[in-house]
Design a protein around this motif. Structure first.
Motif, PDB file in Angstrom:
ATOM      1  N   VAL A 115       1.288  -1.275   0.206  1.00 53.31           N
ATOM      2  CA  VAL A 115       0.063  -0.004   0.343  1.00 53.31           C
ATOM      3  C   VAL A 115       0.624   0.947   0.042  1.00 53.31           C
ATOM      4  CG1 VAL A 115      -1.739   0.735   1.465  1.00 53.31           C
ATOM      5  CG2 VAL A 115      -1.517  -1.164   1.403  1.00 53.31           C
ATOM      6  N   ASP A 116       0.519   2.090  -1.048  1.00 55.23           N
ATOM      7  CA  ASP A 116       1.349   3.663  -1.362  1.00 55.23           C
ATOM      8  C   ASP A 116       0.649   4.320  -0.141  1.00 55.23           C
ATOM      9  OD1 ASP A 116       1.700   6.390  -2.020  1.00 55.23           O
ATOM     10  OD2 ASP A 116       3.445   5.421  -3.183  1.00 55.23           O
ATOM     11  N   PRO A 117       1.213   5.282   0.748  1.00 49.88           N
ATOM     12  CA  PRO A 117       1.178   6.337   2.042  1.00 49.88           C
ATOM     13  C   PRO A 117       0.646   7.080   1.646  1.00 49.88           C
ATOM     14  CG  PRO A 117       3.669   5.921   2.282  1.00 49.88           C
ATOM     15  CD  PRO A 117       3.380   5.008   0.637  1.00 49.88           C
ATOM     16  N   SER A 118       0.049   7.306   0.247  1.00 52.12           N
ATOM     17  CA  SER A 118      -1.341   7.968  -0.465  1.00 52.12           C
ATOM     18  C   SER A 118      -2.347   7.103  -0.412  1.00 52.12           C
ATOM     19  CB  SER A 118      -0.455   9.104  -1.795  1.00 52.12           C
ATOM     20  OG  SER A 118      -0.645   7.718  -2.858  1.00 52.12           O
ATOM     21  N   THR A 119      -2.373   6.450  -0.110  1.00 53.25           N
ATOM     22  CA  THR A 119      -3.707   5.808  -0.526  1.00 53.25           C
ATOM     23  C   THR A 119      -4.691   5.756   1.502  1.00 53.25           C
ATOM     24  OG1 THR A 119      -2.628   4.104  -1.939  1.00 53.25           O
ATOM     25  CG2 THR A 119      -4.990   3.207  -1.179  1.00 53.25           C
TER      26      THR A 119
ATOM     27  N   ARG B 159      -3.220  -1.618  12.926  1.00 56.13           N
ATOM     28  CA  ARG B 159      -3.324  -0.325  13.861  1.00 56.13           C
ATOM     29  C   ARG B 159      -2.082   0.714  13.758  1.00 56.13           C
ATOM     30  NH1 ARG B 159      -8.058   2.565  14.711  1.00 56.13           N
ATOM     31  NH2 ARG B 159      -9.668   1.011  15.045  1.00 56.13           N
ATOM     32  N   GLN B 160      -0.611  -0.327  13.401  1.00 54.23           N
ATOM     33  CA  GLN B 160       0.449  -0.480  14.279  1.00 54.23           C
ATOM     34  C   GLN B 160       1.269  -0.727  12.566  1.00 54.23           C
ATOM     35  OE1 GLN B 160       1.532  -3.433  16.651  1.00 54.23           O
ATOM     36  NE2 GLN B 160       0.558  -2.880  18.321  1.00 54.23           N
ATOM     37  N   LEU B 161       1.015  -1.505  11.570  1.00 52.90           N
ATOM     38  CA  LEU B 161       1.243  -1.222  10.839  1.00 52.90           C
ATOM     39  C   LEU B 161       1.287  -0.056   9.695  1.00 52.90           C
ATOM     40  CD1 LEU B 161       1.055  -4.896   9.514  1.00 52.90           C
ATOM     41  CD2 LEU B 161       2.520  -4.132   9.763  1.00 52.90           C
ATOM     42  N   ALA B 162      -0.336   0.672   9.724  1.00 52.15           N
ATOM     43  CA  ALA B 162      -0.510   2.231   9.241  1.00 52.15           C
ATOM     44  C   ALA B 162       0.158   2.978  10.023  1.00 52.15           C
ATOM     45  CB  ALA B 162      -1.874   2.139   9.591  1.00 52.15           C
ATOM     46  N   GLU B 163       0.481   3.071  10.730  1.00 49.02           N
ATOM     47  CA  GLU B 163       1.289   3.950  11.944  1.00 49.02           C
ATOM     48  C   GLU B 163       2.754   3.888  10.958  1.00 49.02           C
ATOM     49  OE1 GLU B 163       2.286   5.351  16.214  1.00 49.02           O
ATOM     50  OE2 GLU B 163       1.247   3.592  16.217  1.00 49.02           O
ATOM     51  N   LYS B 164       3.573   2.851  10.821  1.00 46.44           N
ATOM     52  CA  LYS B 164       4.502   2.218  10.831  1.00 46.44           C
ATOM     53  C   LYS B 164       4.736   3.427   9.134  1.00 46.44           C
ATOM     54  CE  LYS B 164       6.406  -1.644  13.197  1.00 46.44           C
ATOM     55  NZ  LYS B 164       6.717  -3.187  12.727  1.00 46.44           N
TER      56      LYS B 164
ATOM     57  N   LEU C 212       0.209   5.564   6.892  1.00 48.26           N
ATOM     58  CA  LEU C 212      -1.529   4.801   6.466  1.00 48.26           C
ATOM     59  C   LEU C 212      -2.709   5.557   7.212  1.00 48.26           C
ATOM     60  CD1 LEU C 212      -0.414   1.503   5.169  1.00 48.26           C
ATOM     61  CD2 LEU C 212      -0.979   3.823   3.912  1.00 48.26           C
ATOM     62  N   HIS C 213      -3.725   6.653   6.398  1.00 54.13           N
ATOM     63  CA  HIS C 213      -4.769   6.773   7.512  1.00 54.13           C
ATOM     64  C   HIS C 213      -5.990   5.831   6.884  1.00 54.13           C
ATOM     65  CE1 HIS C 213      -3.721  11.255   7.498  1.00 54.13           C
ATOM     66  NE2 HIS C 213      -2.832  10.803   6.380  1.00 54.13           N
ATOM     67  N   LEU C 214      -6.346   5.455   7.808  1.00 56.64           N
ATOM     68  CA  LEU C 214      -7.193   4.664   8.484  1.00 56.64           C
ATOM     69  C   LEU C 214      -8.514   5.149   9.019  1.00 56.64           C
ATOM     70  CD1 LEU C 214      -6.029   0.993  10.722  1.00 56.64           C
ATOM     71  CD2 LEU C 214      -5.962   1.282   8.055  1.00 56.64           C
ATOM     72  N   PHE C 215      -9.867   4.467   7.971  1.00 55.22           N
ATOM     73  CA  PHE C 215     -11.170   4.553   8.588  1.00 55.22           C
ATOM     74  C   PHE C 215     -11.779   3.973   8.856  1.00 55.22           C
ATOM     75  CE2 PHE C 215      -9.140   8.157   5.720  1.00 55.22           C
ATOM     76  CZ  PHE C 215     -10.229   9.465   6.798  1.00 55.22           C
ATOM     77  N   ASP C 216     -12.218   2.953   9.996  1.00 54.74           N
ATOM     78  CA  ASP C 216     -12.690   2.252  10.359  1.00 54.74           C
ATOM     79  C   ASP C 216     -13.869   1.872  10.804  1.00 54.74           C
ATOM     80  OD1 ASP C 216     -14.289  -0.444  11.437  1.00 54.74           O
ATOM     81  OD2 ASP C 216     -12.764  -0.281  13.285  1.00 54.74           O
TER      82      ASP C 216
END
Length: 300
Positions: A91-95, A107-112, A115-119
């Motif tokens: 996943v690219d950080p712009s996604t 959440r941990q992988l996204a933070e590294k 990345l922006h997560l929306f639940d």
């Protein structure tokens, strides 16, 4: 950047995601999909593998919940097993990522990767609208599992959240004698105002024996062995709480009480409606992300 230039990639899911994809395609979004078979919409580009082109997108849409019980991405219509790590490394950080039931792993992988997560499950709009097919599905399951009519039956609803409110209203509408459990005085006041019998959880034991159908919406163990011993052996329990539910199922089995954990009912009993709800929330998230400047142009 207009909505109609946005590219969405769906990885896995059930009939809800299929409906959401069809609606997105109809609205002019560019839609890609992985983990599906026999997609009839020619405007949806179906990929068999996690190739790089799949990840050229503005938003990655994962299932609800995004993981299955084996820990893989929740894919219903294909036999492949995709891990979270396989997805996140590409996943690219712009996604942005839109999913259901985010946990510490993602959440941990996204933070590294910043990345922006929306639940989706944390979106109030989804929670309210999704309660409707959940409640209808729960009533359908109760009808299937009992040999009585719910009209005139003593029915207990545990919890007075979004699903509990929908359930109580629908059950009253078909003529059930509805009792609702709640803890807060204000909830008990509203229960009374809506014409239901109200019971505080501290007094729950006193009415369990008279209930013919029990619906649980409380996401922690409330129907313990001690309480189940007071339940009528002819009663049916429909547990709607997230796994492992709010019922001691092992004790229920030993006591001869029929208890069922019913998860994901909207996608099972009303996939088209549930899919439209999912899509409406996805659009809300996309619009919000655009206003916040989170969605950016794609790399060449």
């Amino acid at each position: 950047m207009s909505d109609r230039q946005l590219i969405l990639t769906f990885i896995g899911g059930d009939a809800r995601q299929v409906e959401a994809m069809n609606m997105a395609s109809k609205d002019g979004f560019i839609v890609k999909a992985i983990g599906f078979k026999d997609i009839t919409n020619a405007n949806i580009k179906l990929h068999k593998d996690l190739d790089e082109e799949c990840f050229v997108c503005h938003a990655l849409i994962l299932p609800i919940p995004y993981k299955n019980r084996h820990g893989y991405i929740n894919i219903t219509y294909d036999s492949q097993s995709i891990t979270l790590e396989q997805v996140m490394e590409k996943v690219d950080p712009s996604t942005i990522i839109i999913l259901g039931k985010a946990d510490n792993d993602i959440r941990q992988l996204a933070e590294k990767k910043n990345l922006h997560l929306f639940d989706i499950l944390e979106e109030e709009t989804f929670a309210i609208l999704n309660a409707i097919p959940t409640a209808e599905g729960a009533i359908q399951r109760a009808m299937e599992k009992t040999d009585i009519t719910l009209h005139g039956a003593n029915v207990l609803v545990l919890g007075y959240g979004r699903i509990g409110k929908c359930l109580a209203r629908m059950l009253k509408g078909i003529g059930s004698r509805v009792t609702v459990e709640a803890r807060k005085p204000e909830d008990l006041a509203w229960i009374y105002e809506n014409g239901y019998n109200g019971v505080h959880i501290d007094e729950l034991d006193s009415i369990l024996g008279s209930q013919q159908v029990i619906f649980n919406t409380i996401p922690y163990l409330v129907l313990t062995r001690e309480r189940l011993e007071k339940v009528n052996k002819e009663a049916v329990i429909i547990d709607l709480a997230s796994a492992p539910g709010g019922t001691d199922f092992e004790a229920a089995k030993e006591l001869g009480i029929r208890a069922y954990l019913e998860l994901g009912l909207p996608g099972i009993v009303a996939p088209k409606t549930a899919g439209r709800i999912v899509y409406s929330v996805i659009k809300e998230v996309l619009e919000r992300a655009q206003k916040l400047g989170i969605i950016r142009g794609l790399k060449a």
